[in-house]
Design an enzyme around this catalytic site. Structure first.
Site, mmCIF file in Angstrom:
data_model
loop_
_atom_site.group_PDB
_atom_site.id
_atom_site.type_symbol
_atom_site.label_atom_id
_atom_site.label_comp_id
_atom_site.label_asym_id
_atom_site.label_seq_id
_atom_site.Cartn_x
_atom_site.Cartn_y
_atom_site.Cartn_z
ATOM 1 C CG HIS A 72 -2.059 -0.862 1.166
ATOM 2 N ND1 HIS A 72 -2.935 -1.046 2.194
ATOM 3 C CD2 HIS A 72 -2.523 -1.629 0.158
ATOM 4 C CE1 HIS A 72 -3.883 -1.891 1.830
ATOM 5 N NE2 HIS A 72 -3.650 -2.268 0.608
ATOM 6 C CE1 TYR A 201 -6.199 3.585 8.129
ATOM 7 C CE2 TYR A 201 -7.142 3.053 10.264
ATOM 8 C CZ TYR A 201 -6.163 2.879 9.313
ATOM 9 O OH TYR A 201 -5.138 2.003 9.548
ATOM 10 N N PRO A 293 -6.583 -0.653 18.100
ATOM 11 C CG PRO A 293 -8.422 -1.798 17.258
ATOM 12 C CD PRO A 293 -7.878 -1.190 18.508
ATOM 13 C CE LYS A 297 2.038 2.775 13.531
ATOM 14 N NZ LYS A 297 2.628 2.403 12.271
ATOM 15 C CE1 TYR A 385 -2.239 3.390 8.907
ATOM 16 C CE2 TYR A 385 -1.071 2.907 6.873
ATOM 17 C CZ TYR A 385 -2.122 2.672 7.738
ATOM 18 O OH TYR A 385 -3.048 1.712 7.441
HETATM 19 C C1 PHB Z 1 -7.083 -4.878 9.770
HETATM 20 O O1 PHB Z 1 -6.871 -5.197 8.596
HETATM 21 O O2 PHB Z 1 -7.569 -5.672 10.574
HETATM 22 C C2 PHB Z 1 -6.719 -3.503 10.226
HETATM 23 C C3 PHB Z 1 -6.162 -2.612 9.318
HETATM 24 C C4 PHB Z 1 -5.822 -1.342 9.726
HETATM 25 C C5 PHB Z 1 -6.048 -0.958 11.032
HETATM 26 C C6 PHB Z 1 -6.590 -1.844 11.942
HETATM 27 C C7 PHB Z 1 -6.928 -3.130 11.538
HETATM 28 O O3 PHB Z 1 -5.719 0.287 11.425
#
Ligand code: PHB
Ligand code: APR
Length: 390
Positions: A72, A201, A293, A297, A385
């Site tokens: 990504h 997000y 989450p 991280k 990130y």
């Molecule tokens: C996930 O793919 O489970 C995932 C991805 C990004 C995040 C949290 C969880 O910030």
């Protein structure tokens, strides 16, 4: 039985540590409370920083990750019904993150361990840690009705948040904790991800949402929900409807729905235990810290602990130097707190809290506007990130 490093826990932290030590010629045994299948059954996040990918390579287990992981270069933020890309790679001088499920990463590490014939004791019950303040630590456990003893030079407590390692030194630990007033309802489904090139997000008046993936045919989606909600109250149809309402209309139209393979509600917590060393006992990963989450991280922090700890053991055995072991706790905590700050900040920015209200929502929107339109602000997001340097 005797070994150099006794590792408690066969999660990503314990397995990665075991592999790195083995490759450096350091003998280790892993004691795991559950079965291997149980460990693999846990669904967790799956976004890897470059530091984590590099460590998997160093451990000799990066091949499948490079073949199947999805690189990504961007993330997307949805607010006020519109989606805004953040060019993470452009803002960080070429850095990327890789989408690769923690289950797959754990699988690769377990397979390598098995192929090399390294000792892993699954279903080790009543693990107890002794004499780590002296020079000859001992780990006792029960298996098949018998009590066993493992003598070692060091103990690595990689046994997660509910493990025995931190519990053993409870009265010597300072704990820092923040519990968030909501949970994440997660759904795993065999449908193509709506946004295969970037995690999305979402901040909306209905709460947070996240569109992620495990592969080009398997998606992982989340919506913020009350932490005491029951999974049974969330039919698949209700979940998909809610997700659509929390993203921009264009994305909502393109979400492919399907039956859930897994559905669960997870609480969100920030937690740090200090220090991370007690004589010859070292804590790593979730045993020492938890992040919410948002930002993914958790696994990456476990990996950076393991990098510091494996280097310290290697220095001890190869160079007869205690410097790495002496500095382990400070070095690890330094990086941990920065990731704690980032995860807390992104969580605060993207979720609705009980006291957010219309004023708080306007402030979130203003900060998000600033974030996507200011190069300085989006660079700060991007560099966290992709992962701060070790
Ligand atoms: C996930 O793919 O489970 C995932 C991805 C990004 C995040 C949290 C969880 O910030
Ligand atoms: N004895 C032996 N093993 C134990 C004990 C015990 N008393 N208690 C827990 N364990 C095992 C658990 O069964 C689990 O397999 O320790 C392992 C800890 O693994 P994780 O919880 O995955 O923790 P860690 O390896 O630090 O991984 C950190 O991965 O699991 C995610 O959310 C976590 O993303 C974070 C990262």
């Amino acid at each position: 039985m005797r070994t150099q490093v006794a590792i408690i826990g066969a999660g990503p932290a314990g397995l990665l540590l075991g592999q790195l030590l083995h490759r450096a010629g350091i003998d280790n045994v892993i004691l795991e409370r559950q079965t291997g299948d149980y460990v693999l059954g846990r669904i967790r996040a799956g976004i890897l920083e470059q530091v984590t990918v590099d460590l998997m390579d160093e451990a000799g287990v990066g091949d499948r990750l490079h073949r199947e992981g999805i690189v990504h270069h961007a993330i997307e933020l949805v607010f006020q019904g519109e989606r805004h890309p953040i060019d993470v790679t452009g803002l960080t001088g070429g850095k990327v993150v890789t989408a690769y499920g923690q289950t797959e990463l754990t699988h690769d590490l377990m397979d390598a361990r098995k192929a090399e014939g390294l000792a892993t004791v699954y279903e080790a019950r009543d693990v107890s840690l002794h004499d780590f303040d002296g020079s000859k630590p001992v780990v006792r456990y029960r298996r098949g009705g018998e009590t066993h003893e493992l003598q070692c030079d060091f103990i690595a407590g990689c046994d997660g948040f509910h493990g025995v390692s931190r519990a053993t030194v409870r009265d010597r630990v300072t704990e820092y904790e923040k519990v968030y007033p909501f949970g994440w309802l997660g759904v795993l489904a065999d449908v193509p991800p709506v946004s295969p090139h970037a995690i999305v997000y979402g901040n909306s008046e209905r709460g947070f949402s996240l569109c992620s993936m495990r592969s080009l045919t398997r998606s992982r989606y989340y919506v913020q929900c009350p932490v005491d909600d029951k999974v049974e109250a969330w039919s698949d149809a209700r979940f998909w409807d809610e997700l659509r309402l929390r993203v921009d209309p264009h994305l909502a139209e393109r979400i492919v729905t399907g039956p859930s393979l897994e559905k669960s509600i997870a609480p969100l917590r920030s937690f740090v235990a200090e220090p991370m060393r007690f004589g010859r006992l070292f804590l790593a990963g979730d045993a020492a810290h938890i992040v919410p989450p948002t930002g993914a991280k958790g696994l990456n922090l476990a990996a950076s602990d393991v990098k510091y700890l494996s280097s310290a053991f290697i220095e001890h055995y190869k160079e007869r130097s205690a410097a790495g072991l002496d500095h382990y706790s400070d070095r690890a905590l330094h990086r941990v707190w920065k990731a704690e700050r980032f995860s807390w900040w992104l969580t605060s920015l993207m979720h609705r809290f009980p006291d957010t209200g219309p004023f708080g929502q306007r402030l979130q929107d203003a900060e998000l506007e600033y974030l996507v339109h200011s190069k300085a602000a989006s660079t700060a997001l991007a560099e966290n990130y992709v992962g701060l340097p070790l």
